[in-house]
Design an enzyme around this catalytic site. Structure first.
Site, mmCIF file in Angstrom:
data_model
loop_
_atom_site.group_PDB
_atom_site.id
_atom_site.type_symbol
_atom_site.label_atom_id
_atom_site.label_comp_id
_atom_site.label_asym_id
_atom_site.label_seq_id
_atom_site.Cartn_x
_atom_site.Cartn_y
_atom_site.Cartn_z
ATOM 1 C CE LYS A 1 -7.409 1.965 20.458
ATOM 2 N NZ LYS A 1 -8.047 1.902 19.283
HETATM 3 C C1 LIG Z 1 -8.006 3.265 18.769
HETATM 4 C C2 LIG Z 1 -7.753 3.396 17.132
HETATM 5 C C3 LIG Z 1 -7.460 4.659 16.514
HETATM 6 C C4 LIG Z 1 -7.222 5.885 17.139
HETATM 7 O O1 LIG Z 1 -5.963 5.788 18.093
HETATM 8 P P1 LIG Z 1 -5.652 6.845 19.347
HETATM 9 O O2 LIG Z 1 -4.932 6.176 20.272
HETATM 10 O O3 LIG Z 1 -7.054 7.440 19.799
HETATM 11 O O4 LIG Z 1 -5.213 8.062 18.609
HETATM 12 C C5 LIG Z 1 -7.384 4.660 15.122
HETATM 13 N N1 LIG Z 1 -7.609 3.572 14.675
HETATM 14 C C6 LIG Z 1 -8.099 2.407 15.020
HETATM 15 C C7 LIG Z 1 -8.420 1.216 14.021
HETATM 16 C C8 LIG Z 1 -8.223 2.138 16.499
HETATM 17 O O5 LIG Z 1 -8.510 0.999 16.878
#
Ligand SMILES: *Cc1c(COP(=O)(O)O)cnc(C)c1O
Length: 471
Positions: free
Chosen positions: A112
């Protein structure tokens, strides 16, 4: 480039207004009126560029002149200068037909950061330009919160409040969020699930009076800027893999997903002209997306706590964006399906539409024990330690990607963030220094009922009392 709502009642707004609006005022999600196309010549030229240069090419085609070239380049430079790896998102070959795209070299060790470092700088840029303080409100299943706080802390003109489900995030995630001692940062631990948090946020954003009064802004993946920043690494990964395999015509991507955000960025990359084969949706036992892709029925099931908590999500907030394209950009049909979802709790698409879904996507929902098995197996066979989310991605790759294809699995977190699962595999890991330090710091958080009115009252206090940073 103008943006419109998937539900048809917001039209013709520019990029910056799109970022500021977050959720569209008609309840839909904002999408570009037209998806920019990358020609084969351009693709060829981009294959020799750095991560930041590719980011500029892609992002500028969506910003469309609203931020000057130099300002946008600076913004991108600044956003990725906090990453620990010079390639920003390096690609590792794990075995012949499997590459792992490491998205966890940013400040909070999860993917993220790629989007939220950019969004944090973008918000600060906008706050400075307009002279209006930005108050950010977000719900997190763990990683978004830490990453959003890291993205904005210390920046000019911004306050932030993050809701997380109390006791339902990993220890490291909780520490990353709550050890920040800054009056502009408020952590609310709600007694409920991530879906409760997300629902409350949606309700607060839907209260336009409140939203406007406090200049409330979103940080969740409903914000188009996040999707945009994530499109970049699909291009980058493709170019890296293509360098080593010049005969390939396309690459599959296996994507650990919960909110359909990350995989939707991959879908956009494909629609822009990137040679993507299958987009593999890797979910855990919360498998609404797997069921949709297999049967064409979108219907939340029962919430399960898993080893991959960032994907413990039943209602995928970005799904509506995909639905819009699946329905051939027909916003009144989107509106009526979303209304149907609200009243009956379910969406069902036609056979023909399901065929279209399956042209682009495959899916696999990984069971808890399978997730651990894959971590053990890859550690034993290849000495590569997968975090439990990436493990879902790799398991789905094994189930869905044909042997003769090359697949890139997105590594969405560093294993140190989810040591609870790694320990269950009887594997001992050494934490990176940045994570180890967190254990000695005091925490700042408030536990609160999952109640919209109570949360709104607490927000009002935060948004009126905490002094914002100014330089
Ligand atoms: C947020 C997250 C996801 C999922 O991402 P999306 O945008 O909801 O598809 C997968 N793995 C990790 C480690 C995350 O922090």
């Amino acid at each position: 480039m103008k943006y419109i709502s998937t539900r048809g009642n917001v039209n013709g707004i520019g990029f910056i207004d799109t970022v500021l609006m977050g959720l569209a005022t008609d309840g839909g999600l904002l999408v570009p009126e037209k998806i920019p196309q990358i020609s084969l010549e351009k693709l060829e030229a981009m294959s020799r560029m750095s991560y930041q240069e590719i980011a500029f090419e892609i992002i500028s085609s969506y910003v469309d002149g609203e931020i000057s070239e130099q300002d946008l380049k600076d913004l991108i430079e600044r956003s990725y200068s906090t990453f620990r790896h010079t390639d920003i998102t390096p690609v590792q070959k794990v075995k012949d037909n499997l590459y792992v795209l490491e998205l966890f070299h940013g400040p909070t060790f999860a993917f993220k950061d790629v989007a939220l470092q950019f969004l944090g700088n973008l918000y600060s840029y906008i706050a400075k330009k307009t002279g209006v303080t930005i108050n950010i409100l977000g719900a997190t299943s763990g990683d978004t919160g830490a990453s959003a706080i890291e993205g904005v802390r210390g920046k000019e003109g911004i306050r932030i409040c993050i809701l997380h489900p109390h006791g339902k995030v990993s220890k490291v995630q909780e520490l990353q969020m709550t050890t920040v001692n800054d009056p502009t940062v408020l952590n609310l631990a709600i007694k409920g699930t991530f879906d409760d948090g997300q629902r409350i946020i949606k309700e607060i954003f839907a209260d336009l009076e409140f939203k406007n009064k406090y200049h409330l802004r979103a940080i969740n993946s409903i914000n188009f800027a996040r999707i945009l920043a994530q499109i970049v690494y699909y291009f980058y990964a493709y170019f890296q893999v293509k360098k080593e395999n010049d005969k390939i015509e396309y690459v599959n991507f296996s994507v650990p997903t919960g909110n359909f955000g990350d995989i939707f960025a991959g879908y956009m990359a494909k629609r822009m002209g990137l040679p993507v084969g299958k987009l593999i949706v890797a979910t855990n036992e919360n498998n609404i997306l797997e069921r949709f892709i297999k049967d064409g029925v979108y219907e939340p099931g029962e919430f399960r706590s898993t080893y991959s908590p960032s994907m413990d999500i039943q209602v995928a907030s970005n799904f509506e964006r995909y639905l819009y394209y699946l329905l051939d950009e027909n916003s009144s049909e989107v509106q009526s399906l979303m209304n149907q979802f609200k009243t009956t709790g379910k969406i069902e698409v036609s056979k023909e539409q399901l065929r279209l879904v399956q042209e682009d996507f495959s899916a696999y929902g990984v069971k808890n024990d399978e997730c651990l098995q894959t971590i053990r197996k890859y550690f034993a066979d290849t000495n590569y330690l997968l975090d439990p989310h990436t493990s879902c991605g790799v398991t789905a790759f094994e189930k869905c990607s044909p042997q003769e294809d090359i697949c890139v699995t997105l590594a969405t977190a560093h294993p140190a963030k989810f040591n609870e699962a790694i320990e269950l595999c009887q594997i001992e890991q050494t934490f990176p220094e940045e994570i180890q330090q967190l254990f000695d710091k005091p925490q700042y958080l408030e536990v609160i009922e999952a109640d919209k009115d109570e949360i709104a009252r607490r927000l009002e206090r935060h948004f009126t009392s905490a002094e914002v940073n100014s330089k």
